[in-house]
Design an enzyme around this catalytic site. Structure first.
Site, PDB file in Angstrom:
ATOM      1  N   SER A  80       0.811  -1.215   0.000  1.00  0.00           N
ATOM      2  CA  SER A  80       0.000   0.000   0.000  1.00  0.00           C
ATOM      3  C   SER A  80       0.848   1.270   0.000  1.00  0.00           C
ATOM      4  O   SER A  80       1.629   1.507  -0.914  1.00  0.00           O
ATOM      5  CB  SER A  80      -0.968  -0.052   1.188  1.00  0.00           C
ATOM      6  N   ASP A 212      -1.957   6.729  -3.461  1.00  0.00           N
ATOM      7  CA  ASP A 212      -0.857   5.990  -2.847  1.00  0.00           C
ATOM      8  C   ASP A 212      -0.471   4.851  -3.785  1.00  0.00           C
ATOM      9  O   ASP A 212      -1.059   4.691  -4.859  1.00  0.00           O
ATOM     10  CB  ASP A 212      -1.215   5.507  -1.435  1.00  0.00           C
ATOM     11  N   ASP A 214      -0.801   1.641  -4.082  1.00  0.00           N
ATOM     12  CA  ASP A 214      -1.707   0.607  -4.595  1.00  0.00           C
ATOM     13  C   ASP A 214      -3.062   1.176  -5.001  1.00  0.00           C
ATOM     14  O   ASP A 214      -3.926   0.443  -5.472  1.00  0.00           O
ATOM     15  CB  ASP A 214      -1.877  -0.535  -3.588  1.00  0.00           C
ATOM     16  N   ASP A 216      -5.637   2.743  -3.253  1.00  0.00           N
ATOM     17  CA  ASP A 216      -6.891   2.710  -2.504  1.00  0.00           C
ATOM     18  C   ASP A 216      -7.133   3.993  -1.717  1.00  0.00           C
ATOM     19  O   ASP A 216      -8.134   4.116  -1.015  1.00  0.00           O
ATOM     20  CB  ASP A 216      -6.984   1.479  -1.589  1.00  0.00           C
TER      21      ASP A 216
END
Length: 407
Positions: A80, A212, A214, A216
């Site tokens: 993440s 960010d 990833d 999400d």
């Protein structure tokens, strides 16, 4: 850390265990742009096939895309918003929901099962196109004339998010869009907005959005470079889409609560974590929720938080107005935060009584929130007040009390 806590051998075993747990079905795999991703992706696919399952490997893909495209199980290899040297594995069920702690423990209990073989690995190249088409068609609006900077954090949205905005007619300046495996989340993206702020101001753009690694979470900056956080984005979308309920965490700014009350919108408050926000929305039948950190969840046409969807909803809510004007509808109370390292995370009656007394005294003018971290030997102190100075004084006072009592 990859190579220490997370190894290819462990990920292969995890693939086998997840396959056994899910009934040897089809498991969809995506990853972010970290250098360790391809090796771990291969290991996971190998583990799935070794237990008789079908690994469907999609390559680099944002986490919300994996949630949307999941099969019997979905899996994304990502850490993440964390630095490049970290990585991890997240699972989604067939409905695109993150697995519960109990379900993850059931998978972990199967880590030592033996390989049986009989599975296969398929690579798919159209997952990115399928996701982009769904998001643009479902959440896009006419963005002609909008000048926007898009910071992809050198992560999974690189190439993808700028394309979405371009298709909708915006004039796009992309940064953090050249992943090399070692620059994800480094001096860019939603965890570091300085490059985005400089780009927007230097190029005299209307606004900027940052994801960010990833994908999400998403944060924005207005034309002057001022940050528009997750609370403000939830507020803007709530008013634009005329929802009757929002779900937020205990960290949400008092200004959001006040604005929602003024408009008759019910606020459901949860513990910190997008998982809890999602659970509250499903329980209450809501479609909009989020966190100050930039997780925004919109469930009409989606199953989880999605940074690109959040950015498109925000742009659609502008209706030709500057972002600063739209964001000004919510008065953001100044906040101060401190993480106090402690020997014992259990709050004492003295701390609880003081917090209660201060909150009673503040009434509608501010608040104090004290909560133990779920993972670290830390007590988190959050204070809000009408001025930044008041918030900082309150935070220092409560922090000192926590240190005396628990340090």
């Amino acid at each position: 850390m990859v190579g220490e806590d997370l190894t290819a051998e462990l990920v292969e075993r995890l693939g086998r265990a997840a396959t056994e747990w899910s009934g040897r079905g089809r498991i969809f795999i995506g990853r972010d742009t970290r250098a360790s991703g391809p090796e771990l992706e291969d290991a996971l696919a190998r583990g799935i096939a070794s237990a008789g399952g079908n690994a469907v490997v999609a390559g680099v893909l944002p986490t919300p895309a994996v949630a949307l495209l999941t099969l019997d199980l979905g899996c994304v290899i990502t850490a993440s918003h964390n630095p490049p040297e970290y990585n991890g594995v997240k699972f989604f069920d067939r409905d695109g929901q993150k697995l519960s702690d109990a379900q993850e423990e059931e998978i972990e209990a199967l880590l030592d099962i033996r390989a049986t073989g009989g599975g296969e690995v398929d690579e798919v190249g159209v997952a990115t196109d399928s996701y982009l088409e769904h998001v643009v068609e479902r959440f896009g609006s006419d963005l002609a004339g909008l000048k926007i900077a898009v910071d992809c954090a050198n992560g999974a949205y690189s190439g993808l998010a700028p394309k979405a905005f371009t298709q909708l007619g915006a004039e796009v300046t992309a940064i953090g869009d050249q992943p090399d495996g070692n620059n994800i989340n480094v001096d860019c993206g939603a965890t570091d907005l300085r490059a985005l702020q400089a780009t927007v101001k230097t190029n005299e753009l209307d606004l900027g959005v940052a994801f960010d690694g990833d994908g999400d979470r998403m944060l924005a900056v207005d034309a002057s470079g001022a940050v528009v956080d997750g609370d403000q984005i939830v507020a803007i979308v709530a008013l634009d889409r005329k929802v009757d309920l929002v779900a937020v965490t205990v960290m949400a700014n008092m200004g959001l609560h006040r604005l929602m009350a003024e408009h008759g919108i019910r606020v459901v408050t949860t513990d910190v974590g997008d998982r809890y926000v999602l659970e509250a929305l499903r329980r209450e039948g809501g479609i909009l929720g989020g966190e100050q950190s930039g997780h925004l969840i919109w469930l009409d046409g989606h199953v989880t938080g999605d940074g690109l969807v959040a950015a498109l909803l925000l742009c659609a809510a502008l209706h030709g107005r500057p972002l600063a004007e739209v964001a000004a509808v919510m008065h953001r109370y100044p906040q101060a935060k401190e993480n106090v390292r402690v020997a014992d995370r259990r709050l004492t009656p003295v701390i609880e009584a003081e917090v209660e007394a201060v909150n009673a005294e503040l009434q509608e003018r501010g608040r104090v929130l004290v909560r133990p971290s779920g993972t670290e030997p830390v007590i988190r102190v959050l204070t809000e007040a009408e001025t930044a100075g008041e918030a900082e004084i309150l935070c220092a006072r409560i922090g000192a009390l926590v240190r005396r009592e628990l340090g």
